[in-house]
Write an enzyme that holds these catalytic residues in place. Structure first.
Site, mmCIF file in Angstrom:
data_model
loop_
_atom_site.group_PDB
_atom_site.id
_atom_site.type_symbol
_atom_site.label_atom_id
_atom_site.label_comp_id
_atom_site.label_asym_id
_atom_site.label_seq_id
_atom_site.Cartn_x
_atom_site.Cartn_y
_atom_site.Cartn_z
ATOM 1 N N PRO A 1 0.819 -1.197 0.000
ATOM 2 C CG PRO A 1 -0.201 -1.281 2.042
ATOM 3 C CD PRO A 1 1.000 -1.717 1.346
ATOM 4 C CD GLU A 2 3.126 3.657 -4.038
ATOM 5 O OE1 GLU A 2 3.190 4.889 -4.163
ATOM 6 O OE2 GLU A 2 3.519 2.867 -4.898
#
Length: 269
Positions: free
Chosen positions: A2-3
């Site tokens: 995840p960013e």
DNA sequence: ACGTGATCCTGGAAGC
DNA sequence: TGCTTCCAGGATCACG
């Protein structure tokens, strides 16, 4: 995995189940994550969740006496299930509310973390973070000044949390493409005008990705299990060997700082 | 002070 | 089909 957009979408997904809810139980099913799960997370039991915040890629669940600090690492995701649902492989951490919702961190690679931050203090890991990209603290001048005399590649520079938080590999590639900047270019040798363009695209790309529910590649899904839709908007990430969407030149894939980087040799200089 | 590389871990895909 | 190798969204820490 995840960013920032994926973490933000996760925050929005779990908020309705947590804010106002009372924590009934906390389980450390497998303690060995990036760091051992902080035993103090049990201090949350019996308290009401005041708010779910995000700082950089950290989720902070504020229960008054302190906050649970969650990081999803590369493969982490959070699910909300009815209490008592059978544990699945890699469900390492679980919180149960009085309402009977079970909030679980599932993380196959175990690069994620579950920590505790006492009220009124800032956890050391959060203390030295740079500005939030979607806030007014993230300014062209600030980034430009920080870049002076830096020989580091611009791609590594914007992925460094000291300069701006939340820009991971996917969105670094995308924003540099949109800004027309060669990802290998030294950060200190880029003009103020080009930083202006870059900052604008970083904000735009992250905002759009949040609206689309994040980028689903392998592991990411929203808390309700729905996929994100930003993947179909990716212009260069994962497209090495394909043609540039702007000029049809073949997109090139290289390693910068051990991370896969994709750029157009014609559009990005 | 700065910048690069090794490193934690698992699983899916690609290669043979 | 099955074994092996490579690769992945992060980010700290050790080192030159």
């Amino acid at each position: 995995m995840p960013e920032l957009p994926e973490v933000e979408v996760t925050r929005q997904g779990i908020r309705p189940y947590l804010e106002g809810a009372t924590i009934k139980a906390v389980y450390r099913h497998r303690e060995a994550l990036r760091w051992p799960i902080d035993p103090e997370v049990t201090l949350a039991i019996g308290n009401q969740v005041i708010k779910v915040h995000r700082r950089a890629k950290y989720l902070l669940i504020d229960v008054g006496v302190g906050s649970l600090v969650l990081h999803l690492g590369m493969t982490g995701h959070i699910k909300v299930l009815p209490e008592g649902t059978a544990l699945q492989k890699h469900d390492h951490f679980e919180m149960v509310t009085e309402a009977g919702d079970s909030i679980r961190l599932n993380d196959s690679r175990r690069f994620g973390a579950v920590l505790w931050q006492e009220a009124g203090t800032v956890h050391p890991l959060l203390a030295r973070l740079g500005p939030e990209p979607l806030s007014d603290d993230f300014t062209v001048d600030g980034l430009y000044q920080a870049s002076r005399n830096k020989k580091q590649a611009i791609k590594n520079f914007i992925m460094d949390n000291a300069n701006v938080v939340g820009v991971g590999n996917i969105y670094a590639n995308e924003s540099l493409f949109l800004a027309g900047i060669d990802p290998r270019r030294a950060a200190g040798r880029i003009s103020l005008a080009r930083y202006e363009t870059l900052v604008g695209y970083i904000k735009q790309v992250l905002q759009r990705a949040i609206k689309q529910g994040g980028t689903t590649l392998q592991d990411f899904s929203q808390a309700d299990g729905q996929p994100g839709y930003f993947a179909q908007e990716l212009l260069v990430y994962g497209r090495q060997g394909q043609s540039c969407p702007q000029c049809q030149t073949e997109l090139k894939g290289i390693k910068i700082g051990q991370r896969q980087s994709v750029y157009c040799p014609h559009c990005q200089t």
